[in-house]
Design a protein around this motif. Structure first.
Motif, PDB file in Angstrom:
ATOM      1  N   VAL A 212       0.844  -1.194   0.000  1.00 24.17           N
ATOM      2  CA  VAL A 212       0.000   0.000   0.000  1.00 24.17           C
ATOM      3  C   VAL A 212       0.884   1.250   0.000  1.00 24.17           C
ATOM      4  O   VAL A 212       1.909   1.302   0.699  1.00 24.17           O
ATOM      5  CB  VAL A 212      -0.922   0.010   1.241  1.00 24.17           C
ATOM      6  CG1 VAL A 212      -1.681   1.323   1.343  1.00 24.17           C
ATOM      7  CG2 VAL A 212      -1.895  -1.158   1.165  1.00 24.17           C
ATOM      8  N   SER A 213       0.503   2.269  -0.777  1.00 22.64           N
ATOM      9  CA  SER A 213       1.276   3.512  -0.856  1.00 22.64           C
ATOM     10  C   SER A 213       0.363   4.715  -0.618  1.00 22.64           C
ATOM     11  O   SER A 213      -0.867   4.588  -0.605  1.00 22.64           O
ATOM     12  CB  SER A 213       1.955   3.641  -2.221  1.00 22.64           C
ATOM     13  OG  SER A 213       0.990   3.628  -3.263  1.00 22.64           O
ATOM     14  N   LEU A 214       0.970   5.905  -0.445  1.00 25.70           N
ATOM     15  CA  LEU A 214       0.231   7.136  -0.163  1.00 25.70           C
ATOM     16  C   LEU A 214       0.298   8.091  -1.348  1.00 25.70           C
ATOM     17  O   LEU A 214       1.327   8.189  -2.014  1.00 25.70           O
ATOM     18  CB  LEU A 214       0.797   7.826   1.084  1.00 25.70           C
ATOM     19  CG  LEU A 214       0.786   7.033   2.382  1.00 25.70           C
ATOM     20  CD1 LEU A 214       1.480   7.822   3.480  1.00 25.70           C
ATOM     21  CD2 LEU A 214      -0.634   6.688   2.791  1.00 25.70           C
ATOM     22  N   SER A 215      -0.788   8.820  -1.587  1.00 24.53           N
ATOM     23  CA  SER A 215      -0.832   9.832  -2.634  1.00 24.53           C
ATOM     24  C   SER A 215      -0.444  11.193  -2.057  1.00 24.53           C
ATOM     25  O   SER A 215      -0.374  11.375  -0.838  1.00 24.53           O
ATOM     26  CB  SER A 215      -2.234   9.910  -3.236  1.00 24.53           C
ATOM     27  OG  SER A 215      -3.160  10.359  -2.251  1.00 24.53           O
ATOM     28  N   THR A 216      -0.214  12.161  -2.953  1.00 22.95           N
ATOM     29  CA  THR A 216       0.103  13.523  -2.506  1.00 22.95           C
ATOM     30  C   THR A 216      -1.045  14.107  -1.700  1.00 22.95           C
ATOM     31  O   THR A 216      -0.832  14.785  -0.683  1.00 22.95           O
ATOM     32  CB  THR A 216       0.390  14.420  -3.725  1.00 22.95           C
ATOM     33  OG1 THR A 216       1.464  13.851  -4.477  1.00 22.95           O
ATOM     34  CG2 THR A 216       0.770  15.827  -3.290  1.00 22.95           C
ATOM     35  N   GLU A 217      -2.275  13.849  -2.142  1.00 21.82           N
ATOM     36  CA  GLU A 217      -3.444  14.346  -1.431  1.00 21.82           C
ATOM     37  C   GLU A 217      -3.525  13.727  -0.033  1.00 21.82           C
ATOM     38  O   GLU A 217      -3.921  14.387   0.933  1.00 21.82           O
ATOM     39  CB  GLU A 217      -4.711  14.030  -2.225  1.00 21.82           C
ATOM     40  CG  GLU A 217      -5.934  14.831  -1.790  1.00 21.82           C
ATOM     41  CD  GLU A 217      -7.110  14.621  -2.718  1.00 21.82           C
ATOM     42  OE1 GLU A 217      -7.055  13.680  -3.539  1.00 21.82           O
ATOM     43  OE2 GLU A 217      -8.077  15.380  -2.625  1.00 21.82           O
ATOM     44  N   GLY A 218      -3.124  12.471   0.065  1.00 20.17           N
ATOM     45  CA  GLY A 218      -3.110  11.811   1.366  1.00 20.17           C
ATOM     46  C   GLY A 218      -2.105  12.443   2.320  1.00 20.17           C
ATOM     47  O   GLY A 218      -2.381  12.615   3.507  1.00 20.17           O
ATOM     48  N   VAL A 219      -0.933  12.820   1.792  1.00 21.82           N
ATOM     49  CA  VAL A 219       0.081  13.480   2.619  1.00 21.82           C
ATOM     50  C   VAL A 219      -0.438  14.818   3.125  1.00 21.82           C
ATOM     51  O   VAL A 219      -0.218  15.197   4.283  1.00 21.82           O
ATOM     52  CB  VAL A 219       1.384  13.669   1.812  1.00 21.82           C
ATOM     53  CG1 VAL A 219       2.391  14.494   2.606  1.00 21.82           C
ATOM     54  CG2 VAL A 219       1.984  12.309   1.451  1.00 21.82           C
ATOM     55  N   LEU A 220      -1.163  15.570   2.277  1.00 23.77           N
ATOM     56  CA  LEU A 220      -1.757  16.846   2.693  1.00 23.77           C
ATOM     57  C   LEU A 220      -2.730  16.638   3.848  1.00 23.77           C
ATOM     58  O   LEU A 220      -2.756  17.409   4.811  1.00 23.77           O
ATOM     59  CB  LEU A 220      -2.485  17.506   1.514  1.00 23.77           C
ATOM     60  CG  LEU A 220      -1.627  18.195   0.458  1.00 23.77           C
ATOM     61  CD1 LEU A 220      -2.511  18.704  -0.681  1.00 23.77           C
ATOM     62  CD2 LEU A 220      -0.835  19.339   1.064  1.00 23.77           C
TER      63      LEU A 220
END
Length: 268
Positions: A212-220
């Motif tokens: 599983v990985s994280l998106s840029t929107e998720g980091v925000l």
């Protein structure tokens, strides 16, 4: 901007209650941003886990965290959370959303009733014998089989729900730890934050190993949650606990209605 605002809201509620952020993160991402449950799960776990860790560090600095109790609950929770992850992988998304809505209803009713009972319990709090009691001489918990079993049960249930629904478990830890101990509310919240941080981040580690990985929107969203947590911890001493519980109960009830509506739409 919506992602940032929702992240701040989740962080503020988590900082104020030690319980609500985890259970609001998934609805914020699925209903507010439109993500699927699979997309929202790792982001919610990391956001809640890191924000809770920040709050727990603040509690440790102030001497509020019952770290031995937190360590025991987190240890047991880390054992049961993979079971929740396994069950979540077996269940259809619609069933998981329905279960989430039911949990929201339970939390809303439990919080509202707790707020109403706080006044009556306060009058007899020093008389009632509870499962986990503070030693008046040392100010520390008196450890015995009854207290240990109570904490193990709370930790196991919290971990299972964290893996199954990615809700953090604080909504269970705070009322249960308050009910079965004579620890004060601010210490309960800080201890809950430590457990939530350890179990959530451990569960996330299991997901990351699955690719599983994280998106840029998720980091925000995660960064915004951290900012909200700081604001919530600053505000919490100035807010009435009873008013906070009632407001959170109403919010949970409204969100549960939206979750049930989503299940209905998925069925059509």
């Amino acid at each position: 901007m919506l992602t940032i605002l929702l992240g701040v809201l989740v962080g503020v509620v988590l900082g104020l209650t030690g319980a609500g952020g985890g259970i609001l993160a998934i609805p914020a991402l699925t209903l507010g941003v439109g993500w699927t449950l699979a997309q929202a799960t790792p982001v919610a776990l990391l956001a809640v886990g890191t924000a809770a860790a920040l709050g727990a560090l603040d509690g440790l600095r102030k001497g509020l965290v019952r770290y031995k109790a937190a360590a025991l609950m987190a240890l047991v929770g880390s054992i049961t959370s993979p079971v929740g992850l396994y069950l979540a992988a077996l269940l259809p998304a619609r069933v998981l959303v329905l279960l989430f809505g039911c949990v929201m209803i339970f939390v809303a009713v439990r919080m509202f009733l707790q707020a109403r009972a706080d006044g009556r319990e306060g009058a007899s709090e020093g008389v009632l014998e509870k499962n986990c009691m503070l030693n008046p001489a040392t100010g520390r918990l008196t450890w015995n089989a009854r207290c240990s079993l109570t904490l193990v049960s709370i930790g196991a249930t919290s971990g299972l729900l964290t893996g199954l629904l990615s809700v953090g478990g604080g909504f269970l830890i705070v009322p249960a730890f308050r009910k079965f101990s004579d620890v004060r509310i601010h210490a309960v919240v800080s201890t809950s934050l430590m457990v939530v941080a350890l179990v959530s981040l451990g569960t996330l580690g299991n997901l990351m190993r699955q690719g599983v990985s994280l998106s840029t929107e998720g980091v925000l969203f995660i960064v915004a949650t951290l900012v909200g947590m700081i604001a919530g911890r600053v505000i919490s001493p100035k807010v009435s606990a009873q008013l906070l519980q009632q407001g959170f109960a109403v919010l949970c009830a409204l969100v549960s209605v939206l979750m049930f509506a989503k299940v209905l739409m998925m069925s059509l």
